[in-house]
Design a protein around this motif. Structure first.
Motif, mmCIF file in Angstrom:
data_model
loop_
_atom_site.group_PDB
_atom_site.id
_atom_site.type_symbol
_atom_site.label_atom_id
_atom_site.label_comp_id
_atom_site.label_asym_id
_atom_site.label_seq_id
_atom_site.Cartn_x
_atom_site.Cartn_y
_atom_site.Cartn_z
ATOM 1 N N LEU A 74 0.812 -1.217 0.000
ATOM 2 C CA LEU A 74 0.000 0.000 0.000
ATOM 3 C C LEU A 74 0.844 1.265 0.000
ATOM 4 O O LEU A 74 0.303 2.369 0.061
ATOM 5 C CB LEU A 74 -0.913 0.016 1.239
ATOM 6 N N SER A 75 2.154 1.104 -0.078
ATOM 7 C CA SER A 75 3.050 2.242 0.128
ATOM 8 C C SER A 75 3.377 3.019 -1.134
ATOM 9 O O SER A 75 4.080 4.030 -1.060
ATOM 10 C CB SER A 75 4.363 1.755 0.768
ATOM 11 N N ALA A 76 2.895 2.578 -2.276
ATOM 12 C CA ALA A 76 3.270 3.251 -3.520
ATOM 13 C C ALA A 76 2.696 4.660 -3.611
ATOM 14 O O ALA A 76 3.320 5.550 -4.190
ATOM 15 C CB ALA A 76 2.814 2.420 -4.719
ATOM 16 N N ASP A 77 1.509 4.867 -3.035
ATOM 17 C CA ASP A 77 0.861 6.174 -3.112
ATOM 18 C C ASP A 77 1.304 7.028 -1.924
ATOM 19 O O ASP A 77 0.950 6.739 -0.778
ATOM 20 C CB ASP A 77 -0.660 6.006 -3.095
ATOM 21 N N PRO A 78 2.067 8.097 -2.145
ATOM 22 C CA PRO A 78 2.567 8.913 -1.027
ATOM 23 C C PRO A 78 1.470 9.687 -0.308
ATOM 24 O O PRO A 78 1.710 10.227 0.772
ATOM 25 C CB PRO A 78 3.550 9.866 -1.716
ATOM 26 N N ARG A 79 0.274 9.746 -0.893
ATOM 27 C CA ARG A 79 -0.814 10.488 -0.257
ATOM 28 C C ARG A 79 -1.479 9.701 0.867
ATOM 29 O O ARG A 79 -2.303 10.255 1.599
ATOM 30 C CB ARG A 79 -1.854 10.876 -1.317
ATOM 31 N N ARG A 80 -1.139 8.449 1.019
ATOM 32 C CA ARG A 80 -1.673 7.648 2.124
ATOM 33 C C ARG A 80 -0.831 7.914 3.364
ATOM 34 O O ARG A 80 0.104 7.192 3.686
ATOM 35 C CB ARG A 80 -1.656 6.168 1.759
ATOM 36 N N ALA A 81 -1.202 8.972 4.073
ATOM 37 C CA ALA A 81 -0.387 9.422 5.203
ATOM 38 C C ALA A 81 -0.307 8.364 6.298
ATOM 39 O O ALA A 81 0.752 8.160 6.900
ATOM 40 C CB ALA A 81 -0.956 10.723 5.767
ATOM 41 N N LEU A 82 -1.413 7.690 6.565
ATOM 42 C CA LEU A 82 -1.418 6.691 7.635
ATOM 43 C C LEU A 82 -0.476 5.536 7.304
ATOM 44 O O LEU A 82 0.228 5.023 8.185
ATOM 45 C CB LEU A 82 -2.839 6.172 7.861
ATOM 46 N N VAL A 83 -0.435 5.139 6.040
ATOM 47 C CA VAL A 83 0.472 4.061 5.631
ATOM 48 C C VAL A 83 1.925 4.490 5.820
ATOM 49 O O VAL A 83 2.757 3.736 6.348
ATOM 50 C CB VAL A 83 0.205 3.661 4.168
ATOM 51 N N GLY A 84 2.233 5.710 5.397
ATOM 52 C CA GLY A 84 3.586 6.215 5.589
ATOM 53 C C GLY A 84 3.963 6.303 7.053
ATOM 54 O O GLY A 84 5.084 5.953 7.448
ATOM 55 N N PHE A 85 3.020 6.754 7.867
ATOM 56 C CA PHE A 85 3.251 6.858 9.309
ATOM 57 C C PHE A 85 3.538 5.485 9.918
ATOM 58 O O PHE A 85 4.484 5.321 10.697
ATOM 59 C CB PHE A 85 2.019 7.488 9.961
ATOM 60 N N LEU A 86 2.732 4.502 9.564
ATOM 61 C CA LEU A 86 2.927 3.155 10.112
ATOM 62 C C LEU A 86 4.248 2.552 9.654
ATOM 63 O O LEU A 86 4.899 1.816 10.407
ATOM 64 C CB LEU A 86 1.759 2.256 9.701
ATOM 65 N N ASN A 87 4.664 2.858 8.446
ATOM 66 C CA ASN A 87 5.958 2.373 7.966
ATOM 67 C C ASN A 87 7.110 2.967 8.779
ATOM 68 O O ASN A 87 8.055 2.262 9.149
ATOM 69 C CB ASN A 87 6.139 2.725 6.487
ATOM 70 N N ILE A 88 7.027 4.269 9.052
ATOM 71 C CA ILE A 88 8.091 4.926 9.816
ATOM 72 C C ILE A 88 8.147 4.373 11.234
ATOM 73 O O ILE A 88 9.213 3.981 11.738
ATOM 74 C CB ILE A 88 7.865 6.450 9.841
ATOM 75 N N VAL A 89 6.993 4.330 11.890
ATOM 76 C CA VAL A 89 6.942 3.845 13.270
ATOM 77 C C VAL A 89 7.304 2.360 13.334
ATOM 78 O O VAL A 89 8.003 1.915 14.252
ATOM 79 C CB VAL A 89 5.543 4.097 13.865
ATOM 80 N N GLY A 90 6.847 1.603 12.353
ATOM 81 C CA GLY A 90 7.163 0.178 12.330
ATOM 82 C C GLY A 90 8.648 -0.084 12.208
ATOM 83 O O GLY A 90 9.180 -1.010 12.837
ATOM 84 N N GLY A 91 9.341 0.719 11.411
ATOM 85 C CA GLY A 91 10.784 0.560 11.291
ATOM 86 C C GLY A 91 11.491 0.779 12.618
ATOM 87 O O GLY A 91 12.402 0.023 12.992
ATOM 88 N N LEU A 92 11.068 1.806 13.347
ATOM 89 C CA LEU A 92 11.638 2.047 14.673
ATOM 90 C C LEU A 92 11.298 0.900 15.623
ATOM 91 O O LEU A 92 12.115 0.511 16.468
ATOM 92 C CB LEU A 92 11.105 3.365 15.236
#
Length: 305
Positions: free
Chosen positions: A114-132
């Motif tokens: 689901l990460s291809a679309d940069p407008r999905r803010a929640l997906v981007g947020f979960l990716n960042i937090v998940g990496g940490l």
């Protein structure tokens, strides 16, 4: 060395390897995300977040993205082995962290679709937090394999708990600022022009799909920056006080020094990133240092016996 000691040593080695790979994944992910967003571009901030306009661009598999895939795949394979070693023939105390680590990896793998679309803010947020979270769980697995969890003493534990809460809030807000392309909204120190808490609550909407970056003058994004900085300062004070107390005990001193050093490093890099006009590598370093800081916090928590 007994068979149980050898098993713990193997588990700890696997967990440390996964932590190192996860830290690499965090660094490369941050670079890819920020570079695609235009951080550090020549016509700043007008060139920021141009990827939000139009359809999502296809992924380009350069060296950095290839390194990310290799590191993530290697970490996943090691995590499978880690869980097996933690559970068989009988569960170790580290097993719960190892299982959570593997589940988080699988969740992030699914989220990648689901990460291809940069407008999905929640997906981007979960990716960042998940990496940490990967770094934190891997490090906690290594700590649990090294020694049994010990009860924490009251004064230091309270400071660490409160400071850890403030640090978590600062990290989450920082991740949301990045995911909503709000990094350019507050280019000044120490405050932001036009920020308000009411607008900040609106900017925290998890269903937000930004169509354009938040630039200076955006009240909601500026409020996010103010909250992020306030919690970061609170974490610095509380965790700094906890580290100072821990320095009195020789067995806690290395963990306390590491926590204090990383606290200062993260705080200074954050200030330097803003002062420099959001340099790409300063922001990447800020995120990587934050991941290491979470690991240092976990270490001191286990030493507070």
């Amino acid at each position: 060395m007994s068979a149980d000691d050898r098993r713990r040593a193997v588990v700890r080695g696997l967990a440390l390897a996964i932590a190192a790979l996860s830290l690499l994944v965090v660094a490369v992910s941050a670079y890819l995300r920020l570079d695609a967003a235009g951080v550090g571009c020549a016509d700043w901030p007008a060139c920021y977040a141009q990827i939000l306009s139009g359809e999502p661009a296809p992924l380009h598999y350069g060296a950095a993205r290839l390194l990310h895939r290799i590191a993530a795949t290697a970490a996943l394979l090691l995590a499978i082995v880690l869980v097996w070693r933690c559970l068989r023939p009988s569960p170790l105390p580290a097993a719960r962290y190892a299982v959570l680590l593997l589940l988080l990896m699988l969740a992030l793998s699914g989220l990648g679709f689901l990460s291809a679309d940069p407008r999905r803010a929640l997906v981007g947020f979960l990716n960042i937090v998940g990496g940490l979270g990967l770094v934190s769980f891997a490090w906690r697995t290594a700590l649990a394999a090294q020694q049994e969890a010990a009860p924490a003493s009251a004064p230091g534990c309270r400071l660490l708990t409160l400071g850890g809460g403030a640090l978590t809030a600062a990290v989450l807000l920082g991740a949301w600022i990045g995911a909503t392309y709000s990094a350019a909204a507050c280019p000044s120190l120490p405050g932001c022009d036009g920020g308000s808490l009411a607008a900040g609550w609106q900017a925290l909407n998890p269903l937000l799909q930004p169509a354009a970056p938040a630039l200076p003058g955006d009240a909601g994004a500026a409020a996010l920056h103010l909250l992020h900085r306030a919690f970061a300062l609170l974490a610095l004070l509380l965790l700094g006080a906890a580290a100072w107390r821990a320095l009195r005990r020789p067995e806690r001193r290395p963990a306390a020094l590491a926590l204090a050093a990383l606290l200062v490093l993260v705080f200074v890099m954050g200030l330097a990133a803003v002062a420099s006009g959001l340099g790409l590598w300063l922001i990447v370093g800020h995120g990587v240092a934050a991941a290491a800081l979470l690991a240092a916090l976990a270490t001191l928590q286990r030493r507070m016996a």
